[in-house]
Scaffold this motif. Structure first.
Motif, PDB file in Angstrom:
ATOM      1  N   ILE A 230       0.851  -1.194   0.000  1.00 46.91           N
ATOM      2  CA  ILE A 230       0.000   0.000   0.000  1.00 46.91           C
ATOM      3  C   ILE A 230       0.885   1.242   0.000  1.00 46.91           C
ATOM      4  O   ILE A 230       1.742   1.387   0.878  1.00 46.91           O
ATOM      5  N   PHE A 231       0.653   2.144  -0.937  1.00 52.66           N
ATOM      6  CA  PHE A 231       1.327   3.453  -0.934  1.00 52.66           C
ATOM      7  C   PHE A 231       0.296   4.487  -0.473  1.00 52.66           C
ATOM      8  O   PHE A 231      -0.508   4.972  -1.266  1.00 52.66           O
ATOM      9  N   PRO A 232       0.282   4.817   0.838  1.00 52.51           N
ATOM     10  CA  PRO A 232      -0.776   5.697   1.357  1.00 52.51           C
ATOM     11  C   PRO A 232      -0.481   7.167   1.085  1.00 52.51           C
ATOM     12  O   PRO A 232       0.672   7.595   0.997  1.00 52.51           O
ATOM     13  N   ARG A 233      -1.557   7.931   0.983  1.00 56.72           N
ATOM     14  CA  ARG A 233      -1.432   9.384   0.838  1.00 56.72           C
ATOM     15  C   ARG A 233      -2.690  10.026   1.406  1.00 56.72           C
ATOM     16  O   ARG A 233      -3.788   9.845   0.886  1.00 56.72           O
ATOM     17  N   TRP A 234      -2.509  10.753   2.513  1.00 54.59           N
ATOM     18  CA  TRP A 234      -3.625  11.534   3.058  1.00 54.59           C
ATOM     19  C   TRP A 234      -3.726  12.843   2.283  1.00 54.59           C
ATOM     20  O   TRP A 234      -2.721  13.540   2.078  1.00 54.59           O
ATOM     21  N   ARG A 235      -4.952  13.161   1.833  1.00 58.68           N
ATOM     22  CA  ARG A 235      -5.201  14.423   1.135  1.00 58.68           C
ATOM     23  C   ARG A 235      -6.486  15.025   1.690  1.00 58.68           C
ATOM     24  O   ARG A 235      -7.520  14.352   1.731  1.00 58.68           O
TER      25      ARG A 235
END
Length: 301
Positions: A230-235
């Motif tokens: 998983i490559f997470p990114r909070w936006r």
């Protein structure tokens, strides 16, 4: 089995003065420190961790001690040493426990080359094992903390250690490092969460560490085989979305998070390729933590 939590405050401080040997996953750290904040941090965050007998063998001999010499005139400062080597510049004395955590990470990143090492979080539940590399500001540690507090077993927050023999990830289950707004997010998400004293005005901002769950520490001898990358990114304001990543692209991106990929040469390539082949690979964007957790719970092998 003697654990940190079984020591009285006086016993813990006495052991630290002479060298306390803490077991974390496959490694033992002999920790020397006279700072009360180091003793307090260990008591709060490592209560369930095993202590080795006094005089036992340790992999790393580390010191978190006041700076001596001319630097002491610049104000109270602390330095981290592995044996007689100081890899970092001294820091303000109130950063002593955070410095210990960073120093322990540095020991692994620079010395544990019998593993393939990635800067990534790892969690496991019901046979699903998530490996989550994270760029600064991506929200990796916030997501890691929330997953652990929702029943996932924490193997690591900072260091995915892939065994060179079988490709499984070896657990560490050390405290989760939270920064800035993430600290309040996790306090709001789980009021029962145990966090250590915050270190303010570090090079990462305000830093506090979250105590690993007792189940995570109890699972310290159970490695896990990755199933999801998983490559997470909070936006802010972004919908929760999982988007498949082509495996060739995932390989390149994961290799970019490795500490010793080049050092291991062909073996590093083969281990990374095996992890990618065995995993579903995703970009994961989210803004709502509860929705994000639900999406990850729904992943299938």
């Amino acid at each position: 089995m003697l654990t940190v939590g079984l020591l009285s405050p006086a016993e813990l401080s006495q052991r630290l003065h002479g060298g306390l040997t803490l077991k974390t996953g496959p490694f033992a750290y002999r920790i020397h420190s006279t700072f009360p904040s180091v003793a307090a941090g260990l008591a709060t965050l490592y209560a369930d961790f095993q202590l080795e007998p006094e005089g036992g063998i340790a992999d790393f001999h580390v010191h978190v001690q006041p700076v001596k010499g001319l630097r002491r005139w610049l104000g109270a400062q602390v330095e981290f040493r592995l044996d007689q080597h100081s890899p970092f510049l001294p820091l303000p004395a109130d950063h002593a426990f955070a410095l210990l955590e960073w120093g322990m990470n540095w020991c692994l990143a620079s010395q544990a080359n019998h593993y393939l090492l990635f800067h990534a979080a790892v969690l496991e539940k019901d046979g699903q094992c998530l490996v989550m590399p994270g760029d600064p500001g991506a929200g990796k540690s916030t997501l890691t903390a929330a997953l652990m507090l929702s029943g996932w077993r924490l193997l690591s927050d900072e260091m995915a250690m892939v065994d060179r023999d079988d490709g499984r990830v070896t657990p560490l289950a050390r405290p989760v490092s939270l920064k800035n707004q993430s600290i309040d997010v996790i306090r709001g998400f789980a009021p029962q969460a145990v966090l250590g004293e915050a270190a303010r005005d570090t090079h990462k901002g305000t830093v506090s560490h979250l105590r690993p769950s007792a189940a995570s520490v109890a699972g310290r001898a159970r490695p896990a085989r990755p199933t999801q990358l998983i490559f997470p990114r909070w936006r802010a304001g972004a919908p929760t979305q999982l988007t498949a990543v082509p495996k060739a692209q995932a390989f390149e991106r994961l290799a970019g998070h490795a500490f010793n990929y080049s050092l291991l040469g062909r073996l590093g390539f083969e281990l990374t390729a095996s992890l990618i082949d065995a995993s579903h690979c995703w970009d994961f964007s989210y803004s709502d933590l509860a929705d994000g957790l639900a999406a990850l719970e729904g992943l299938k092998s």
